[in-house]
Structure formats: C-alpha cells, structure tokens
Enzyme design. Structure first.
Site, PDB file in Angstrom:
ATOM      1  N   ARG A  50       0.823  -1.216   0.000  1.00 13.22           N
ATOM      2  CA  ARG A  50       0.000   0.000   0.000  1.00 13.22           C
ATOM      3  C   ARG A  50       0.856   1.265   0.000  1.00 13.22           C
ATOM      4  NH1 ARG A  50      -4.901  -2.120   3.724  1.00 13.22           N
ATOM      5  NH2 ARG A  50      -6.211  -2.745   1.991  1.00 13.22           N
ATOM      6  N   LYS A 218     -21.157 -14.432   0.437  1.00 13.90           N
ATOM      7  CA  LYS A 218     -22.589 -14.171   0.588  1.00 13.90           C
ATOM      8  C   LYS A 218     -23.221 -13.395  -0.554  1.00 13.90           C
ATOM      9  CE  LYS A 218     -22.654 -13.859   5.604  1.00 13.90           C
ATOM     10  NZ  LYS A 218     -22.769 -12.827   6.639  1.00 13.90           N
ATOM     11  N   GLY A 370     -10.108  -7.794  -1.470  1.00 16.61           N
ATOM     12  CA  GLY A 370      -8.864  -8.327  -0.898  1.00 16.61           C
ATOM     13  C   GLY A 370      -8.603  -9.774  -1.257  1.00 16.61           C
ATOM     14  N   GLY A 393     -14.042  -2.514  -0.381  1.00 14.75           N
ATOM     15  CA  GLY A 393     -15.367  -1.945  -0.108  1.00 14.75           C
ATOM     16  C   GLY A 393     -15.685  -0.793  -1.047  1.00 14.75           C
TER      17      GLY A 393
HETATM   18  P1  AMP Z   1     -16.150 -12.231   0.388  1.00 11.99           P
HETATM   19  O1  AMP Z   1     -15.441 -11.558   1.515  1.00 11.99           O
HETATM   20  O2  AMP Z   1     -17.608 -12.099   0.399  1.00 11.99           O
HETATM   21  O3  AMP Z   1     -15.522 -11.882  -0.962  1.00 11.99           O
HETATM   22  O4  AMP Z   1     -15.914 -13.769   0.600  1.00 11.99           O
HETATM   23  C1  AMP Z   1     -14.661 -14.360   0.589  1.00 11.99           C
HETATM   24  C2  AMP Z   1     -14.752 -15.637   1.349  1.00 11.99           C
HETATM   25  O5  AMP Z   1     -15.708 -16.473   0.762  1.00 11.99           O
HETATM   26  C3  AMP Z   1     -13.460 -16.374   1.365  1.00 11.99           C
HETATM   27  O6  AMP Z   1     -12.975 -16.428   2.680  1.00 11.99           O
HETATM   28  C4  AMP Z   1     -13.836 -17.761   0.878  1.00 11.99           C
HETATM   29  O7  AMP Z   1     -13.257 -18.781   1.642  1.00 11.99           O
HETATM   30  C5  AMP Z   1     -15.339 -17.798   1.055  1.00 11.99           C
HETATM   31  N1  AMP Z   1     -15.971 -18.752   0.117  1.00 11.99           N
HETATM   32  C6  AMP Z   1     -15.816 -18.804  -1.209  1.00 11.99           C
HETATM   33  N2  AMP Z   1     -16.492 -19.834  -1.723  1.00 11.99           N
HETATM   34  C7  AMP Z   1     -17.100 -20.460  -0.699  1.00 11.99           C
HETATM   35  C8  AMP Z   1     -17.939 -21.603  -0.599  1.00 11.99           C
HETATM   36  N3  AMP Z   1     -18.299 -22.294  -1.673  1.00 11.99           N
HETATM   37  N4  AMP Z   1     -18.388 -21.939   0.635  1.00 11.99           N
HETATM   38  C9  AMP Z   1     -18.015 -21.233   1.717  1.00 11.99           C
HETATM   39  N5  AMP Z   1     -17.238 -20.155   1.685  1.00 11.99           N
HETATM   40  C10 AMP Z   1     -16.780 -19.765   0.501  1.00 11.99           C
END
Ligand code: AMP
Length: 414
Positions: A50, A218, A370, A393
């Site tokens: 950064r 999510k 990230g 974000g």
């Molecule tokens: P996000 O912060 O929403 O971009 O989510 C990233 C996180 O989603 C990472 O830590 C991944 O391990 C998790 N992730 C990705 N695919 C899956 C999955 N199929 N089931 C559970 N967690 C997941």
C-alpha cells in the site's frame, strides 16, 4: 500492487480536480493516503504494497516542490491511542522507499499526534520537498465521526488537499470529507485518479462483451452490485458460496453448502430479472465438495451435491464454461473468489479462472476485493491484469452505482 498492463487509458476525466491541477510549489499539501498496512508483532511493516502504491503521487508532489503532510489510519484503534497501531514503523519504511527512489529518505518526519501543537509546528517548519507523516488518524474518535472541529484542525496544517486513499473513499470521515470544507482546493491523487478512471470507464462506457465475475461468501454482500451490473453487462458469472443460494432457488440440491435462506426469494427475482433483460446468468455446473473445510479433507468433483457434503469450489466443467465467456470479453470485472481458495484443495477453480482472465490480453480486466486480489497474486498473474483495485469496499460501492463521499467531496474540475 496496482498494475497497468495497458499504458494509456482513453482519458475521459473523472470530473474532479487532479493533483496535476494544483499549484504545488512551496505549498503545504495535506495528502490522505492508505497506509493501513499489516505490522509484525515485534514491530515493522510486514507488507508495504500500500505504501508503494501511493509512492508515485508522493514523488510527484515532492518533485513539484510541495511541503507534504501525509495522513492515514491503521487498523481499528476505535478512537484510542494504541501503540500497536502506530504509524511510526510506516514512517521508517517510507524513509527507506523514498531514499531508494529519490534519495530523500532523511526528509521524512513523524508527528506523534495528527493534530495539536507538535503537528502544527512540524508542518509549519516543513521545507519544499520535505515530508511529514502524522500519527494514526483513528487514535481520535472525531476522525470517524467526521467531526467539524477536528476536520478544521487537520485543515489548519495545510493549504491544499489531496486524496489518494481510494480504499477509504466510501467513508465520510474527517480526513476524507470534513477537511475539504476548510481548504481552498481538494484534488485526487494519481492512484485515486487511476482507480476512478478504470472503474468509471467500465461502469459508464464498457467495451462489450462485458463480463462480470462475482464470488465470495454471501449473496447479501453483493446484491447491490448484481442489481447495478445487470443493466450493464452481457454476462454475469457467479461462483463461490453465493452461487448456492441461487442454485437452491432454482430447486437444485445443494447439500450442506452455504445458503442464505432469507435470500431465496430475492435470488429468484434476480434470476427472473436476468432472463427478462437478456443477460446471461451463469452458475456452477459442477463442484468440488467435501465434508469439512480442511486441507486434509477428502475433496471430490461432482455434478450433484450429496446431502452430507458442502460445495467449496467450482469444478473443471464450470471453469470451462466461465472461461469461454471470459475469453471473448472485452471488459472483465471480477470481485470475489470462486471457492474457499485459502484452503488448497478448494483453490483451483479461482486460480484457473485467474489464468483465463490474464490470458485475455485484448480485454480490460479489473480485479477488486482483498481475497480476489490475493488469489490473483497467488496464481502469479497479477502483472497481466489491467487494473488491480486497491479498495475492496470502495470498489464494490462504486460498482453498486453509489457515489463515494470521499470523491464527491473533491473540487469539481472546471
Ligand atoms: P467475500 O469476503 O464475500 O468476498 O468472501 C470471501 C470468502 O468467501 C473467502 O474467505 C472464501 O473462503 C469464502 N468462500 C468462497 N467460496 C465459498 C464456498 N463455496 N463456501 C463457503 N465459503 C466460501
């Protein structure tokens, strides 16, 4: 590291002043940077990406004779002084980096508080080409509260304002918004400008086919992005945990995969929306499943998810399906991993897709978030991505079509 594969971007302007428009010579410049770097337990900077990313803006200011005041947050000290979140080690690293680049390391000072008499005296004594780094802004609760008096105190240190911290542009804090009311002109730094140009062009005038890849845990985090992108893209490729809410909404068996039960109706609506708008909405057709998230777990590839298993990565057929879309795209935006990429058996889908994105050298590719950025580095293809966004974000909010307060607060370009 923010990398630019294509050297010249069609300049459309960001509608805001740039540091290149400011009279820097001899003036005191308050520059908000993102020095929120990981520190080692025993002190010292663990990863200076950064800091290096904002160096071109710092160097530009110094070369043009600015008296430079740098301010940042680090971690979440919640308005209290916390020596473990001090920016002092960052000042050390900055000295080293500026020494290598400009031979000016010795000219970096450090103020132990971002406001008050010491900061004012040190800022006042700065000479042309010298730099002062202020202590963590978030040691004061007034920073995140966007407090007016505190904003005025920060502004008191300088003549002009520059924001190069894209990662905090979605927050209305004293150092990103409040301060701009009390300084003559507020401009974007070079890194901020680059972020806004790439993301702005993708959102406003993308070259088609425009393909968005969304993943991560999510659906609820990405609803705004899906909705906004739906009006712009030719195809949406959905992987990661969020895919399973959509698959369940379509009536498929998803076993123990991550599902947001309260988002099933919404998922159905989104699927319907994609259909009526003629947007391709691609979901995984095969999966890497296991009983637990563990590097030693027995991982298998399936097209139907067994009742006792969780889908933790996209399978090879899905990689093929998604890759075909990626290969013909002219614009690609990607946010969110395709699986639990941190755990080796579930990392392959994300890595293989990263290679396909990198191989499409005719497209503008923008990667943000990230985890996705880490995945692209882990796949060793970061230098072949057109733009790697520094703001997770902030880039998501930008893709949602929201106005970023830290950008709105900058002076409009004439
Ligand atoms: P996000 O912060 O929403 O971009 O989510 C990233 C996180 O989603 C990472 O830590 C991944 O391990 C998790 N992730 C990705 N695919 C899956 C999955 N199929 N089931 C559970 N967690 C997941």
């Amino acid at each position: 590291m923010s990398t630019t594969r294509q050297p010249v971007l069609h300049r459309e302007g960001i509608g805001k002043l740039s540091i290149r428009d400011l009279p820097l010579n001899g003036h005191r410049i308050f520059m908000r940077v993102d020095f929120n770097v990981p520190l080692a337990e025993e002190g010292g900077v663990l990863d200076d990406t950064r800091i290096r990313e904002t160096l071109p803006t710092i160097e530009y200011a110094l070369r043009h004779g600015a008296r430079l005041i740098l301010a940042s947050h680090l971690g979440r000290p919640k308005g209290k002084i916390n020596p473990r979140m001090s920016l002092r080690p960052v000042a050390e690293r900055l000295r080293m980096l500026l020494d290598t680049q400009l031979g000016r390391g010795e000219n970096v000072g450090f103020a132990t508080d971002c406001v008050g008499i010491q900061a004012e005296e040190m800022a006042g004594k700065l000479e042309k080409g010298q730099t002062l780094l202020l202590e963590n802004l978030r040691f004061h609760p007034e920073e995140e509260a966007n407090d007016e008096k505190f904003s005025r105190q920060l502004a008191h240190l300088a003549d002009f304002y520059v924001n190069d911290a894209f990662g905090t542009a979605h927050r209305a804090h004293a150092s990103t918004v409040g301060i701009t009311k009390f300084l003559q002109k507020s401009a974007a730094g070079l890194l901020m400008e680059k972020e806004l140009e790439y993301l702005g062009k993708a959102m406003q005038h993308p070259e088609h086919p425009f393909v968005a890849i969304l993943g991560g845990a999510k659906v609820s985090d990405k609803i705004g992005v899906i909705r906004n992108l739906m009006n712009k893209v030719d195809a949406l490729l959905i992987g990661g945990g969020m895919a399973y809410t959509f698959l369940k909404a379509q009536g498929q068996q998803v076993g123990k995969s991550l599902v947001e039960a309260d988002k099933l109706d919404l998922a159905r609506q989104i699927l319907q929306d994609a259909k009526s708008k003629g947007v391709k909405f691609l979901l995984p057709v095969d999966h890497v499943v296991a009983q637990k998230i563990d590097p030693t777990a027995l991982a298998r590839t399936v097209t139907e998810i067994p009742a006792d298993q969780m889908a933790l990565d996209i399978g090879p057929q899905t990689v093929e399906l998604f890759s075909a879309e990626v290969a013909r795209a002219r614009t690609i935006v990607w946010n969110g991993p395709m699986g639990v990429f941190e755990v080796e058996p579930f990392s392959h889908g994300t890595k293989r897709l990263a290679h396909t994105v990198a191989e499409n050298s005719g497209a503008t590719s923008i990667v943000g978030g990230g985890d996705t950025v880490s995945a692209v580095h882990a796949a060793g293809v970061a230098d072949r991505i057109t733009h790697i966004s520094t703001g997770g974000g902030a880039s998501l909010e930008f893709m949602e079509g929201k106005k970023l307060p830290g950008v709105e607060a900058l002076t409009d370009a004439p």
